[in-house]
Motif scaffolding. Structure first.
Motif, PDB file in Angstrom:
ATOM      1  N   PHE A  28      -0.828   5.300  11.534  1.00  0.00           N
ATOM      2  CA  PHE A  28      -1.546   3.693  10.959  1.00  0.00           C
ATOM      3  C   PHE A  28      -0.579   2.703  10.723  1.00  0.00           C
ATOM      4  CE2 PHE A  28      -5.075   1.334   9.843  1.00  0.00           C
ATOM      5  CZ  PHE A  28      -5.358   0.869  10.796  1.00  0.00           C
ATOM      6  N   TRP A  29      -0.381   3.269   9.817  1.00  0.00           N
ATOM      7  CA  TRP A  29      -0.030   1.324   9.020  1.00  0.00           C
ATOM      8  C   TRP A  29       1.221   1.350   9.552  1.00  0.00           C
ATOM      9  CZ3 TRP A  29      -3.899  -0.575   6.748  1.00  0.00           C
ATOM     10  CH2 TRP A  29      -4.950   0.420   5.542  1.00  0.00           C
ATOM     11  N   PRO A  30       1.818   1.630   9.056  1.00  0.00           N
ATOM     12  CA  PRO A  30       3.582   1.345  10.439  1.00  0.00           C
ATOM     13  C   PRO A  30       3.235   0.326  11.553  1.00  0.00           C
ATOM     14  CG  PRO A  30       3.579   3.458   9.607  1.00  0.00           C
ATOM     15  CD  PRO A  30       2.279   3.457   9.141  1.00  0.00           C
ATOM     16  N   LYS A  31       1.578   1.000  11.715  1.00  0.00           N
ATOM     17  CA  LYS A  31       1.645   0.180  13.185  1.00  0.00           C
ATOM     18  C   LYS A  31       1.863  -1.036  13.423  1.00  0.00           C
ATOM     19  CE  LYS A  31      -0.477   0.776  17.813  1.00  0.00           C
ATOM     20  NZ  LYS A  31      -1.737   1.672  18.156  1.00  0.00           N
ATOM     21  N   LEU A  32       0.594  -1.099  12.067  1.00  0.00           N
ATOM     22  CA  LEU A  32      -0.094  -2.677  11.860  1.00  0.00           C
ATOM     23  C   LEU A  32       0.792  -3.241  11.312  1.00  0.00           C
ATOM     24  CD1 LEU A  32      -3.416  -2.134   9.565  1.00  0.00           C
ATOM     25  CD2 LEU A  32      -3.202  -2.032  12.060  1.00  0.00           C
ATOM     26  N   GLY A  33       2.077  -2.822  11.078  1.00  0.00           N
ATOM     27  CA  GLY A  33       3.463  -3.393  10.642  1.00  0.00           C
ATOM     28  C   GLY A  33       3.814  -3.496   9.129  1.00  0.00           C
ATOM     29  N   PHE A  34       3.112  -2.296   8.467  1.00  0.00           N
ATOM     30  CA  PHE A  34       4.246  -1.913   7.270  1.00  0.00           C
ATOM     31  C   PHE A  34       5.257  -1.276   6.720  1.00  0.00           C
ATOM     32  CE2 PHE A  34      -0.345  -2.717   5.662  1.00  0.00           C
ATOM     33  CZ  PHE A  34      -1.079  -2.829   4.686  1.00  0.00           C
ATOM     34  N   ARG A  35       6.217  -1.945   6.191  1.00  0.00           N
ATOM     35  CA  ARG A  35       7.603  -1.646   6.254  1.00  0.00           C
ATOM     36  C   ARG A  35       7.588  -0.479   4.456  1.00  0.00           C
ATOM     37  NH1 ARG A  35      12.265  -5.670   6.247  1.00  0.00           N
ATOM     38  NH2 ARG A  35      13.187  -3.387   6.703  1.00  0.00           N
ATOM     39  N   SER A  36       8.484   0.553   5.364  1.00  0.00           N
ATOM     40  CA  SER A  36       8.403   1.274   3.682  1.00  0.00           C
ATOM     41  C   SER A  36       9.824   1.631   3.553  1.00  0.00           C
ATOM     42  CB  SER A  36       8.405   2.862   4.125  1.00  0.00           C
ATOM     43  OG  SER A  36       8.430   3.763   3.134  1.00  0.00           O
ATOM     44  N   TYR A  37       9.173   0.764   1.459  1.00  0.00           N
ATOM     45  CA  TYR A  37      10.879   0.244   0.933  1.00  0.00           C
ATOM     46  C   TYR A  37      10.359   1.380   0.185  1.00  0.00           C
ATOM     47  CZ  TYR A  37       7.183  -0.847  -2.723  1.00  0.00           C
ATOM     48  OH  TYR A  37       5.443  -0.806  -2.923  1.00  0.00           O
ATOM     49  N   MET A  38      10.171   2.252  -0.055  1.00  0.00           N
ATOM     50  CA  MET A  38      10.298   3.128  -1.512  1.00  0.00           C
ATOM     51  C   MET A  38       9.372   4.650  -0.800  1.00  0.00           C
ATOM     52  SD  MET A  38       9.521   3.258  -5.591  1.00  0.00           S
ATOM     53  CE  MET A  38       7.914   3.501  -5.501  1.00  0.00           C
ATOM     54  N   ILE A  39      10.646   5.662  -1.654  1.00  0.00           N
ATOM     55  CA  ILE A  39       9.559   6.872  -1.092  1.00  0.00           C
ATOM     56  C   ILE A  39       9.606   7.696  -2.140  1.00  0.00           C
ATOM     57  CG2 ILE A  39      11.908   8.220  -0.545  1.00  0.00           C
ATOM     58  CD1 ILE A  39       9.587   9.183   1.351  1.00  0.00           C
TER      59      ILE A  39
ATOM     60  N   THR B  58       0.772  -1.285  -0.371  1.00  0.00           N
ATOM     61  CA  THR B  58       0.167   0.602   0.256  1.00  0.00           C
ATOM     62  C   THR B  58       0.868   1.437   0.155  1.00  0.00           C
ATOM     63  OG1 THR B  58      -2.163   1.224   0.335  1.00  0.00           O
ATOM     64  CG2 THR B  58      -0.663   0.146   2.555  1.00  0.00           C
ATOM     65  N   ASP B  59       0.130   2.841  -0.485  1.00  0.00           N
ATOM     66  CA  ASP B  59       1.098   3.248   0.233  1.00  0.00           C
ATOM     67  C   ASP B  59       0.389   4.351   0.764  1.00  0.00           C
ATOM     68  OD1 ASP B  59      -0.877   5.488  -2.481  1.00  0.00           O
ATOM     69  OD2 ASP B  59       0.099   3.827  -2.763  1.00  0.00           O
ATOM     70  N   TRP B  60       1.163   5.651   1.314  1.00  0.00           N
ATOM     71  CA  TRP B  60      -0.211   7.248   2.000  1.00  0.00           C
ATOM     72  C   TRP B  60       0.494   7.821   1.706  1.00  0.00           C
ATOM     73  CZ3 TRP B  60       2.345   2.897   4.521  1.00  0.00           C
ATOM     74  CH2 TRP B  60       3.263   2.738   5.562  1.00  0.00           C
ATOM     75  N   TYR B  61       0.320   9.045   1.044  1.00  0.00           N
ATOM     76  CA  TYR B  61       0.725  11.000   1.566  1.00  0.00           C
ATOM     77  C   TYR B  61       1.472  10.658   2.983  1.00  0.00           C
ATOM     78  CZ  TYR B  61      -1.367  11.484  -3.139  1.00  0.00           C
ATOM     79  OH  TYR B  61      -1.868  11.859  -4.536  1.00  0.00           O
TER      80      TYR B  61
END
Length: 330
Positions: free
Chosen positions: A303-314, A291-294
């Motif tokens: 919210f999303w990182p708290k669920l476990g999403f790891r950002s790989y690209m910005i 997924t992605d977010w602004y």
């Protein structure tokens, strides 16, 4: 002594070597990225795909006859931004032994042409692991705009704090058209502080078109959380596009859109629908959710990182003041 030249076929194998080496470094941090792109031949195929797009250009940096960096770019007419330059994930690489300021020089060389041709919106997709490149672009007046992230469903654990008053329902067939009535929820949230993103007619039209495009699409699934029979949140998923395989793991689905009624946030509804839909997607055989977010959306950024999403690209962006077209001191 280094020199800048236009992209030519003769440089692509060396460019592929740089890309493959960068991908090896990225996989040290993000093991879900595809290993095959560490192979120079696979990296070259990916670069050829990029250069096969219409309206592409590129410059290469040489030291003697050796490629030490490159920047590929696409001229776009974006509905929201207007005339835009887009630089994709595999399209901006410098040799690991070169000073990171080479990135500024590449941008300077290419950017002069962009601005001269009236392209004042510049957008880059940069690997999160490439800290030096990110810093160089920040110092060139780029800003963070959007994060792209992955969630391992194998590691996911249901979040506590669910809302017991909501019921989950999967939308099937014509029921998916229900999502159109909720299309504005994200835009309404992002118009508030601190994102302050205006709700234009173009933005609303784009939101609705997104939902319409996924109605009936093979593999697409969606759920709504209902309270007293009224939808209060939704998730929309579709299988990940193989064309983006360099940044997409196998057996992945994309969380295209997700929102909770802005008047009901903070009541555990978002956790409830996430727990339910993630469980269902895992049962369907998916291993990752993308997924992605602004970045200015402070709720999503938490919210999303708290669920476990790891950002790989910005995604980084810069708007050049269009007055430079005439206020240039000439």
């Amino acid at each position: 002594m280094i020199r800048f030249v236009e992209f030519e076929e003769q440089y692509i194998s060396q460019m592929a070597s740089l890309l493959a080496a960068r991908h090896r470094d990225e996989r040290q941090r993000f093991s879900f990225l595809h290993e095959r792109f560490e192979d120079v031949n696979e990296a070259e195929k990916r670069l050829r795909e990029e250069m096969s797009k219409p309206y592409m250009g590129g410059i290469v940096t040489l030291r003697d006859d050796n490629v030490i960096g490159y920047l590929l770019f696409e001229y776009r007419q974006d509905a929201m931004r207007g005339r835009t330059i887009y630089v994709g994930y595999p399209s901006f690489v410098i040799h690991e032994d070169e000073h990171p300021r080479l990135a500024r020089l590449l941008y300077t060389e290419a950017g002069a042409e962009w601005v001269r041709n009236g392209y004042f919106e510049h957008v880059l997709d940069v690997p999160v692991g490439n800290d030096e490149l990110i810093l160089e672009m920040l110092e060139q007046s780029f800003h963070f705009e959007q994060r792209f992230a992955a969630l391992s469903l194998e590691r996911y654990r249901a979040q506590p704090g669910e809302n017991s008053l909501v019921a989950m329902k999967e939308l099937v067939g014509d029921e998916q058209s229900t999502l159109r009535t909720m299309a504005s929820w994200n835009s309404m949230h992002q118009a508030k502080a601190p994102a302050w993103q205006p709700i234009t007619q173009e933005a609303l039209d784009q939101e609705r078109e997104t939902f319409e495009a996924y109605e009936g699409k093979e593999g697409t699934r969606s759920w709504v959380a209902e309270q007293d029979g009224v939808p209060v949140a939704f998730h929309l998923y579709t299988p990940a596009d193989a064309r983006h395989a360099m940044t997409t793991p196998s057996q992945a689905a994309v969380l295209v859109q997700a929102a909770t009624n802005i008047e009901l946030r903070g009541q555990g509804i978002g956790k409830s629908i996430a727990n339910h839909s993630f469980t269902q997607m895992k049962k369907a055989g998916y291993e990752y959710i993308m997924t992605d977010w602004y970045t200015a959306n402070h709720l999503a950024s938490y919210f999303w990182p708290k669920l476990g999403f790891r950002s790989y690209m910005i995604r980084m962006a810069r708007t050049v003041d269009a007055r430079i077209a005439w206020a240039d001191g000439q």
